[in-house]
Design an enzyme around this catalytic site. Structure first.
Site, PDB file in Angstrom:
ATOM      1  CG  LEU A  17      -2.129  -1.194   1.034  1.00 32.35           C
ATOM      2  CD1 LEU A  17      -2.458  -0.790   2.107  1.00 32.35           C
ATOM      3  CD2 LEU A  17      -2.746  -1.553   0.012  1.00 32.35           C
ATOM      4  CG  ASP A  36      10.317  -0.547   3.861  1.00 36.20           C
ATOM      5  OD1 ASP A  36       9.547  -0.202   3.431  1.00 36.20           O
ATOM      6  OD2 ASP A  36      10.681  -1.908   4.922  1.00 36.20           O
ATOM      7  CG  ASP A  59      13.192  -0.219  12.602  1.00 37.57           C
ATOM      8  OD1 ASP A  59      11.342  -0.063  13.458  1.00 37.57           O
ATOM      9  OD2 ASP A  59      13.482  -1.239  14.015  1.00 37.57           O
ATOM     10  CE1 TYR A 161      -2.093  -5.400  10.942  1.00 38.60           C
ATOM     11  CE2 TYR A 161      -4.524  -5.948  10.919  1.00 38.60           C
ATOM     12  CZ  TYR A 161      -2.781  -5.677  10.814  1.00 38.60           C
ATOM     13  OH  TYR A 161      -3.215  -5.085   9.156  1.00 38.60           O
ATOM     14  CB  THR A 196       0.140  -5.656  -0.143  1.00 41.91           C
ATOM     15  OG1 THR A 196      -0.603  -6.535   0.874  1.00 41.91           O
ATOM     16  CG2 THR A 196      -1.515  -4.678  -0.265  1.00 41.91           C
TER      17      THR A 196
HETATM   18  N1  LIG Z   1      -2.982  -6.106   3.003  1.00 45.37           N
HETATM   19  C1  LIG Z   1      -4.315  -5.616   3.341  1.00 45.37           C
HETATM   20  O1  LIG Z   1      -5.479  -6.108   3.531  1.00 45.37           O
HETATM   21  C2  LIG Z   1      -3.963  -5.026   4.660  1.00 45.37           C
HETATM   22  C3  LIG Z   1      -5.287  -4.420   5.465  1.00 45.37           C
HETATM   23  C4  LIG Z   1      -4.829  -3.738   6.327  1.00 45.37           C
HETATM   24  C5  LIG Z   1      -4.780  -2.780   7.070  1.00 45.37           C
HETATM   25  N2  LIG Z   1      -3.314  -3.494   6.141  1.00 45.37           N
HETATM   26  C6  LIG Z   1      -1.814  -2.496   7.160  1.00 45.37           C
HETATM   27  O2  LIG Z   1      -1.698  -1.485   5.403  1.00 45.37           O
HETATM   28  C7  LIG Z   1      -0.392  -1.430   6.025  1.00 45.37           C
HETATM   29  C8  LIG Z   1       0.245  -1.592   4.762  1.00 45.37           C
HETATM   30  O3  LIG Z   1       0.737  -3.481   4.565  1.00 45.37           O
HETATM   31  P1  LIG Z   1       0.426  -3.926   2.996  1.00 45.37           P
HETATM   32  O4  LIG Z   1      -0.220  -5.170   3.446  1.00 45.37           O
HETATM   33  O5  LIG Z   1       1.433  -3.001   2.291  1.00 45.37           O
HETATM   34  O6  LIG Z   1       2.150  -4.838   4.225  1.00 45.37           O
HETATM   35  P2  LIG Z   1       3.052  -4.865   3.225  1.00 45.37           P
HETATM   36  O7  LIG Z   1       3.978  -6.177   4.174  1.00 45.37           O
HETATM   37  O8  LIG Z   1       3.465  -5.591   1.600  1.00 45.37           O
HETATM   38  O9  LIG Z   1       4.063  -3.974   3.497  1.00 45.37           O
HETATM   39  C9  LIG Z   1       4.420  -3.341   4.371  1.00 45.37           C
HETATM   40  C10 LIG Z   1       5.631  -2.393   4.604  1.00 45.37           C
HETATM   41  O10 LIG Z   1       6.266  -1.948   5.996  1.00 45.37           O
HETATM   42  C11 LIG Z   1       7.626  -2.155   6.304  1.00 45.37           C
HETATM   43  N3  LIG Z   1       8.013  -2.213   7.698  1.00 45.37           N
HETATM   44  C12 LIG Z   1       8.241  -3.721   8.482  1.00 45.37           C
HETATM   45  N4  LIG Z   1       8.136  -3.493  10.033  1.00 45.37           N
HETATM   46  C13 LIG Z   1       9.094  -1.633   9.856  1.00 45.37           C
HETATM   47  C14 LIG Z   1       9.758  -0.587  10.378  1.00 45.37           C
HETATM   48  N5  LIG Z   1       9.317  -1.339  11.844  1.00 45.37           N
HETATM   49  N6  LIG Z   1       9.732  -0.054   9.865  1.00 45.37           N
HETATM   50  C15 LIG Z   1       9.742   1.004   9.048  1.00 45.37           C
HETATM   51  N7  LIG Z   1       9.162  -0.289   7.853  1.00 45.37           N
HETATM   52  C16 LIG Z   1       8.868  -1.481   7.824  1.00 45.37           C
HETATM   53  C17 LIG Z   1       8.055  -3.967   5.711  1.00 45.37           C
HETATM   54  O11 LIG Z   1       9.342  -3.647   5.304  1.00 45.37           O
HETATM   55  C18 LIG Z   1       6.878  -3.402   4.411  1.00 45.37           C
HETATM   56  O12 LIG Z   1       7.812  -2.872   3.286  1.00 45.37           O
HETATM   57  C19 LIG Z   1       0.658  -1.750   7.348  1.00 45.37           C
HETATM   58  O13 LIG Z   1      -0.210  -1.253   8.520  1.00 45.37           O
HETATM   59  C20 LIG Z   1      -0.703  -2.968   7.552  1.00 45.37           C
HETATM   60  O14 LIG Z   1      -1.486  -3.837   8.818  1.00 45.37           O
HETATM   61  C21 LIG Z   1      -3.215  -3.765   4.791  1.00 45.37           C
END
Ligand SMILES: NC(=O)c1ccc[n+]([C@@H]2O[C@H](COP(=O)([O-])OP(=O)(O)OC[C@H]3O[C@@H](n4cnc5c(N)ncnc54)[C@H](O)[C@@H]3O)[C@@H](O)[C@H]2O)c1
Length: 255
Positions: A17, A36, A59, A161, A196
């Site tokens: 996202l 990231d 981080d 979560y 994603t």
């Molecule tokens: N994909 C879904 O269905 C969904 C649904 C609801 C909420 N979300 C939320 O959306 C956000 C993005 O999710 P996504 O699906 O794109 O996930 P993703 O895993 O593709 O991306 C998340 C990114 O966060 C980075 N990350 C993790 N820990 C970190 C840290 N401590 N410091 C910096 N970067 C860090 C990871 O390296 C990764 O690149 C998240 O907060 C997730 O909880 C996603």
């Protein structure tokens, strides 16, 4: 705020996202700084976006690291007026699993990254944005957080979560109220289930049942749909202090 004026820090910008938001904003003339922990993906993501994007290995749980990189990003972009928090981890696990009770570290890490990390980047960004020259209506910046529908109806295995995302929803209004005197808006998007890498890592049977559970459209969300929602929040100054569900009408079942 017009998108071609945006100078944004985007956490989690290497993937999913966050990366979709970066693509959308850069396509509309914005500058972005991707924060990231994934160095390899982050460098590649920034390179794919061209000159308008930079990567900072960050981080989100590090107070000093975030503070230093937010300043560096502001200097490199020639300003900072947007923070978009997308970094997050699943932290899945039962309270009482087969192996015994959930380790406290699992719960704490999930809350640390998803909630404390979002606060950390928001406050570092706001500290700089308060000094921006005021735009129309006195606007100086926008902070967008990412929660989840699991903040409201978390499933079995999502105690950590859901707690972290519930915290993100909970801090949205008080932060918006407090930062209103600086002209900084705060809003949160609560996505349903999006395609994603986070979802890619789930078993196919889980992905299928997730898609089938969505009323309309009966499919997983597209990252571009998240990106256009973030853009809508940025450009519509009257959105403030609110969490917007973006979920095709889904309400998660217990499991
Ligand atoms: N994909 C879904 O269905 C969904 C649904 C609801 C909420 N979300 C939320 O959306 C956000 C993005 O999710 P996504 O699906 O794109 O996930 P993703 O895993 O593709 O991306 C998340 C990114 O966060 C980075 N990350 C993790 N820990 C970190 C840290 N401590 N410091 C910096 N970067 C860090 C990871 O390296 C990764 O690149 C998240 O907060 C997730 O909880 C996603």
């Amino acid at each position: 705020m017009q998108l071609d004026q945006v100078k944004a820090v985007i956490t989690g910008g290497a993937s999913g996202l966050g990366h979709a938001v970066a693509q959308h904003l850069v396509a509309h003339g914005a500058k972005v700084a991707l924060f990231d922990v994934n160095e390899e993906k982050g460098q590649a993501a920034a390179a794919s976006l061209g000159e308008a994007a930079r990567f900072y290995r960050t981080d989100v749980t590090s107070e000093d690291g975030v503070s230093a990189n937010v300043s560096a990003a502001r200097d490199a972009m020639g300003g900072l007026n947007v923070v978009i928090n997308c970094a997050g981890i699943l932290g899945a696990g039962r309270v009482l699993g087969k192996e015994g009770p959930m380790a406290l570290g699992t719960f704490a890490t999930t809350v640390m990254v998803n909630l404390v990390g979002s606060f950390n980047v928001a406050k570092a960004g706001a500290a700089l944005m308060q000094g921006n020259e005021a735009g129309e209506d006195g606007e100086r910046g926008v902070i967008i957080n990412t929660a989840s529908v699991a903040a409201y109806e978390g499933q079995i295995g999502q105690a950590a979560y859901s707690a972290s995302k519930g915290g993100v929803v909970g801090m949205t209004l008080p932060m918006a109220r407090e930062l209103s005197r600086f002209g900084i808006r705060v809003a949160t998007i609560a996505p349903g289930i999006f395609w994603t890498p986070m979802v890619d890592s789930m078993p196919p049977a889980v992905q299928e049942s997730l898609g089938a559970s969505i009323p309309f459209p009966s499919r997983l969300g597209k990252p571009e749909e998240f990106a256009t929602t973030a853009a809508f929040i940025l450009t519509n100054r009257y959105i403030n202090g609110e969490t917007i569900r973006l979920d095709g009408g889904v309400r998660l079942q217990p499991k």
